[in-house]
Design a protein around this motif. Sequence first.
Motif, PDB file in Angstrom:
ATOM      1  N   PRO A 102     -24.555 -60.948  -4.739  1.00 15.38           N
ATOM      2  CA  PRO A 102     -23.901 -61.918  -5.631  1.00 15.38           C
ATOM      3  C   PRO A 102     -22.897 -61.272  -6.580  1.00 15.38           C
ATOM      4  N   ARG A 117     -35.221 -59.920   1.330  1.00 13.77           N
ATOM      5  CA  ARG A 117     -34.695 -61.072   0.576  1.00 13.77           C
ATOM      6  C   ARG A 117     -34.842 -62.392   1.328  1.00 13.77           C
ATOM      7  N   GLN A 121     -36.108 -67.906   4.518  1.00 13.44           N
ATOM      8  CA  GLN A 121     -35.375 -68.137   5.764  1.00 13.44           C
ATOM      9  C   GLN A 121     -36.228 -67.810   6.984  1.00 13.44           C
ATOM     10  N   TRP A 151     -29.663 -66.096   5.299  1.00 14.16           N
ATOM     11  CA  TRP A 151     -29.619 -65.879   3.846  1.00 14.16           C
ATOM     12  C   TRP A 151     -28.170 -65.768   3.370  1.00 14.16           C
ATOM     13  N   GLU A 154     -26.532 -69.172   3.306  1.00 16.15           N
ATOM     14  CA  GLU A 154     -27.037 -70.081   2.275  1.00 16.15           C
ATOM     15  C   GLU A 154     -26.766 -69.596   0.855  1.00 16.15           C
ATOM     16  N   ASN A 155     -26.544 -68.289   0.681  1.00 17.03           N
ATOM     17  CA  ASN A 155     -26.419 -67.745  -0.676  1.00 17.03           C
ATOM     18  C   ASN A 155     -25.044 -67.181  -1.016  1.00 17.03           C
TER      19      ASN A 155
END
Length: 507
Positions: A102, A117, A121, A151, A154-155
Motif C-alpha cells: 500500500p 497476507r 483469499q 489479494w 482486491e487491495n
Amino acid sequence: MPGGNEPRSYYVGMDVGTGSVRAALVDQRGTLLAFADQPINQWEPQFNHHEQSSEDIWAACCVVSKKVVQGVNLHQIRGLGFDATCSLVVLDKQFRPLPVNPEGDSRRNIIMWLDHRAVSQVHRINETKHSVLQYVGGVMSVEMQAPKLLWLKENLRETCWDKAGHFFDLPDFLSWKATGVTARSLCSLVCKWTYSAEKGWDDSFWKMVGLEDLVTDNYSKIGVIGADVKGHGLACEGQPVTSRLAVICGTSSCHMGISKNPIFVPGVWGPYFSAMVPGFWLNEGGQSVTGKLIDHMVQGHAAFPELQAKATARGQSVYAYLNSHLDLIKKAQPVGFLTVDLHVWPDFHGNRSPLADLTLKGMVTGLKLSQDLDDLAILYLATVQAIAFGTRLIIEAMESAGHSISTLFLCGGLSKNPLFVQMHADITGLPVVLSQEVESVLVGAAVLGACASGDFASVQEAMAKMSKVGKVVFPRHEDKRYYDKKYQVFLKLVEHQKEYAAIMKGD
C-alpha cells in the motif's frame, strides 16, 4: 562432450534462496570449482507481509556470477541454471517493477513465498471446492500464487493490478532476465499456479475465484509454457526411483516424491504430472520455515550471547558448537534421549503438510526455570527432532495414500548439519543419502544449465555424469522404541492444541 585435450566445459548454477543468492561454477564431471554468495534484502512492513525486490535480487545474481567465473574463458561456460523460491514477481507492461504494498514502493515488487497476507483469499478459493484443488492436496496453500494474485486485485487495484503486464514465479523471472524469453517453466506453473501438464489451464477455476481477467490473451500475463525437457527412465541402484523421497531443507523443507501413476495425498501438494521428472507424477510435502525456526529458538534463548561468544572463540558456527556441547552432556546415553521430557510442536508458521492448517501454532512442553547453555542445547535438539517428526508425519501420509518410500535424499543447508541428518534417519527409520558435493542444490542448478547447453541428451544423462552419492547415514534401530514414544507425544501435542482452540471458541 569435450574429451582428450579439448577445453573443459563449465556450467553456472545459481540458487536464489530466502536470504541470499548463491552461485557455483561446476565442470562437466560435477566438480564445484568456485562458490560465491550475496545477501538479499527483505522487508516485513507488517506482520505476515514479506516482500523483496526483483532488481535487488538480479543485482545480487550479477555479483555472484561475476565472482565465480573470474579467470575462466567465458567461451567455455556452456550453460546457466537457476533455482529459486516460489515468490511472486510483479512487473508492468514495460517490465518495470510494480509495488505489492500500500505504500506504493515499487522497489518492493515481490510477494515472498512465506507471505501470509492472503488468508481470507485462500479460504474463499478453498470454499469453491473446484476440481483443480484435488491436485494441490485437496486445499490450496496461502503460499501459492492464486491467493496472492487475488489479494493484489482486491487491495491494490489501481497501483498494481490494473497496471500489471507480467506475473512471474521468481525462477521464471530470472530465466527471462537472463534470456529475454518470457516462457515459463512447467515446474513453476504446475506446482504453484494450477496449470496441468496434460490439460493446460482451467478457465473455470480462474473465473470462479474472481481472477477471470487472467484468462484473456491466452493467459499471457501468467504463463506461456517453454519447451518441455523430454527424458528417459532413471537408473537407481536397484531401487525404483519412486522409492526415494528428496528432502530439500533450507529456510523451509520440501519433500519431493514421485510415482508412475497419480497419487492423491490429502494435505500434500500434487500430484503434478512431469513437474520434476518427465513422465512421472510429483507429490510435494513441506514444512514452512524449518531452518528459520531453529534460528528463532536458538537466537531467542537467554544463553544465546554466551553460545555466540564460545562458538566464535572456537572458530565454529553456533550449530557445530551446540552439536559438540550435546555430545559433552549426553553422558552414557544416546544424544537423542536428552529430550525425554522436552517436546516441541514445530508449526510456528502454520502447517503446510500434511495437515494443511495455517492456523496452527508452535508448542513447547517441559520447560524449566533454568536457562543455561545446557538448556539451550537441549531445546535446539528438541526442535531438530520436531522437524524430523514432521517429516515422519508427511511420509506416513504419503505411504497411506499409496507411496512406498525406502530412502531419504537430503540436500540444502540443513543437510550439512550432522545432527539434523542423524535425527531424520533415527526418527523416520530410513537411511539418509547425502550428495558427495555438499552444495548439491547448486550442482543441481548447474545440471539444468548443462542440459540446456545441449552437451547432454537429457537431464538424466547430465545427472548421471555430474552428481554422485557421498555417504549414507543409517538409522540407529536400537533407539526406535524411544522415538516411537516421542512420536506419540508429538501427535498428542497437535491433538491437544485443537482441543484448546475448541474450548476457547466454545460457549
